[in-house]
Design an enzyme around this catalytic site. Structure first.
Site, mmCIF file in Angstrom:
data_model
loop_
_atom_site.group_PDB
_atom_site.id
_atom_site.type_symbol
_atom_site.label_atom_id
_atom_site.label_comp_id
_atom_site.label_asym_id
_atom_site.label_seq_id
_atom_site.Cartn_x
_atom_site.Cartn_y
_atom_site.Cartn_z
ATOM 1 N N ASP A 184 12.096 11.716 29.804
ATOM 2 C CA ASP A 184 12.219 11.388 28.386
ATOM 3 C C ASP A 184 10.835 11.672 27.817
ATOM 4 O OD1 ASP A 184 12.120 10.128 25.852
ATOM 5 O OD2 ASP A 184 13.739 8.783 26.404
ATOM 6 N N HIS A 185 10.701 12.738 27.051
ATOM 7 C CA HIS A 185 9.365 13.192 26.670
ATOM 8 C C HIS A 185 8.612 12.179 25.808
ATOM 9 C CE1 HIS A 185 11.639 14.622 23.106
ATOM 10 N NE2 HIS A 185 10.505 14.451 22.457
ATOM 11 N N HIS B 144 15.364 7.695 23.616
ATOM 12 C CA HIS B 144 14.026 7.478 23.071
ATOM 13 C C HIS B 144 13.821 6.058 22.551
ATOM 14 C CE1 HIS B 144 13.851 11.675 23.624
ATOM 15 N NE2 HIS B 144 14.345 12.050 22.468
#
Length: 496
Positions: free
Chosen positions: A184-185, A247
């Site tokens: 999950d960036h 996110h």
């Protein structure tokens, strides 16, 4: 990312990137690997095999790699040396013979670059292929016995809990959880990682970080663009699955987790899982009370969502979500966490506001004091600020007004800050899963989101009326009313 003497050393790794001709590889992975090359983490003992269906050659891939880093601070010799470590293998993920060819190339490069059997398999492609690839990597012996083997996968990890469990079962047959790195960036962003330091390195916040002192927490992830070329995917996903399940809930876990016993990946994972497990899962009538969905209409020459290419004219896909979340653990029970995210909003950015409770006894009886607010601006400009109350310089009878203390990353500091994928790839190489998503985190996130999705799907008697917000706004008015009913308001309002 603080680099210590122990960390700053050359790493050995063979990267095999499935989906090497795609947008993610060219925009994110190749520049991230090049930064690690420039800093000396990768030097002589690494290689990259790019694989996809396209009939490219080594030379074509190396040209693409050079172009992807051409605008970075570098020189031609360094770029060419970096690109020379890249090799291409045309590949059909369903064809067993292709894995045999891939294995032979991997073995040759392992020997040539003295990599020692360390392999990182990066699946930058559709999740529908994850299980097939994992199976063939194991059955065709691309997984080595004399080094580490790590599998990196991108979201979306399923479209609901049932599909996520099936996908995880497919992968878990062939790779252990400790070797699976779910990206999950947002967890690679500097200010998201700073939440740990703000909470656990400052006694002033550590002591106040609970339901005795915090009134509410607000999280905004705004995007100014519409769905653009992602309309085909987005029509089946929507903002709830695309942004909230991953996110936003990851940020919620960082903000509400209990203090870990150490800054080790296993301890961090344990507390994040515990926080997500404590999410209050809503019944259908509670969803209507606590969640708002929206869809942007046409404004000032910008098309409505229903006018976008590949979108149904009567689509009920939400492009905006706002909600009130509760994490029922000891420290945060009763504290509302307000979230919102959407397309075509007034600003692009990610911001967290931690709003502290009012003074129980305000001695300044003629003054309405503003609440203390800690703001963590994740992007586009990394910044932390704290709003306090202070006496104004005045001859009047002790007037009080709010002031803000700020720490803002200047341009020089931002230039030195590693991009999210650079940090995350280095963590994969080091085997550090602190900033990745454990399967149990995925499971509890889907459990929470599925209850909302189910209520919306069954709301024929009370359907949403779309479109219900203008492009360039902060979403439908119901998102404001969600807070007003509690006597609160959005701290972040660029249109105010």
């Amino acid at each position: 990312m603080k680099v210590t003497g122990n960390d700053l050393k050359e790493r050995k790794a063979l990267f095999i990137i499935f989906g090497a001709t795609g947008d993610l590889a060219q925009r994110k992975l190749y520049p991230a690997l090049f930064h690690l090359y420039q800093k000396g983490f990768l030097k002589n003992k690494f290689a990259v095999i790019g694989t996809a269906r396209r009939p490219w050659t080594n030379e074509r891939l190396q040209e693409v790699v050079r172009n992807s880093v051409a605008d970075m601070e570098n020189n031609a010799l360094e770029i060419n040396q970096f690109a020379s470590h890249f090799y291409y293998q045309s590949h059909n993920v369903n064809d067993t013979e292709h894995y045999i060819t891939l294995k032979n190339l991997a073995a040759k490069l392992d020997e040539r670059y003295q990599i020692g059997g360390n392999r990182i398999f990066y699946l930058a492609m559709s999740p529908t292929f994850f299980g097939t690839i994992a199976k063939h990597l194991r059955s065709q012996n691309l997984v080595t016995e004399n080094g580490y083997n790590r599998l990196v996968i991108e979201k979306p990890f399923g479209h609901d809990l049932k599909s996520a469990e099936a996908l995880n079962d497919d992968i878990a047959r062939y790779f252990e959880e400790k070797d699976i790195f779910r990206i999950d960036h947002y967890l690679g962003k500097e200010m998201a990682q700073s939440i740990y330091a703000i909470r656990f390195a400052n006694p002033i916040f550590n002591a106040l970080w609970n339901n005795r002192y915090i009134s509410n927490i607000q999280i905004t992830l705004g995007e100014i663009l519409g769905v653009e070329e992602r309309a085909g995917y987005y029509e089946h996903a929507g903002a709830l699955r695309d942004m909230v399940q991953n996110h936003i809930l990851q940020l919620v876990s960082l903000l509400t987790m209990n203090a870990p016993v150490s800054y080790k990946d296993t301890d961090i994972e344990r507390e994040k899982i515990s926080a997500l497990k404590a999410l209050k899962v809503y019944e259908p009538d509670e969803v209507r009370q606590n969640f708002v969905r929206g869809q942007y209409g046409a404004t000032a020459g910008m098309p409505a969502y229903r006018e976008e290419s590949q979108v149904m004219a009567d689509s009920m896909t939400e492009t905006f979500v706002a909600g009130r979340i509760f994490v029922n653990n000891m420290n945060f029970a009763g504290v509302p966490i307000y979230i919102r995210t959407g397309k075509r909003m007034a600003v692009k950015g990610t911001r967290i506001d931690v709003v502290f409770k009012d003074m129980p006894n305000n001695i300044f009886s003629n003054e309405k004091l503003d609440p203390n607010v800690l703001t963590i601006n994740v992007e586009p400009t990394p910044e932390t600020s704290l709003r306090l109350n202070e006496k104004e310089v005045s001859e009047e009878n002790y007037p009080v007004s709010s002031v803000t203390m700020k720490f803002k990353h200047n341009s020089a500091l931002r230039a030195k800050t590693p991009e999210a994928y650079e940090k995350l790839l280095l963590d994969v190489i080091k085997g550090d899963s602190t900033n990745f998503v454990h399967w149990d985190e995925v499971r509890y996130s889907w459990r929470f989101v599925d209850a909302i999705r189910k209520a919306w799907n069954e709301s024929d008697a009370d359907p949403a009326i779309f479109p219900n917000y203008d492009c360039g706004s902060m979403g439908p008015r119901e998102a404001d009313e969600l807070l007003i009913r509690d006597g609160n308001y959005w701290e972040f309002n660029p249109l105010r």
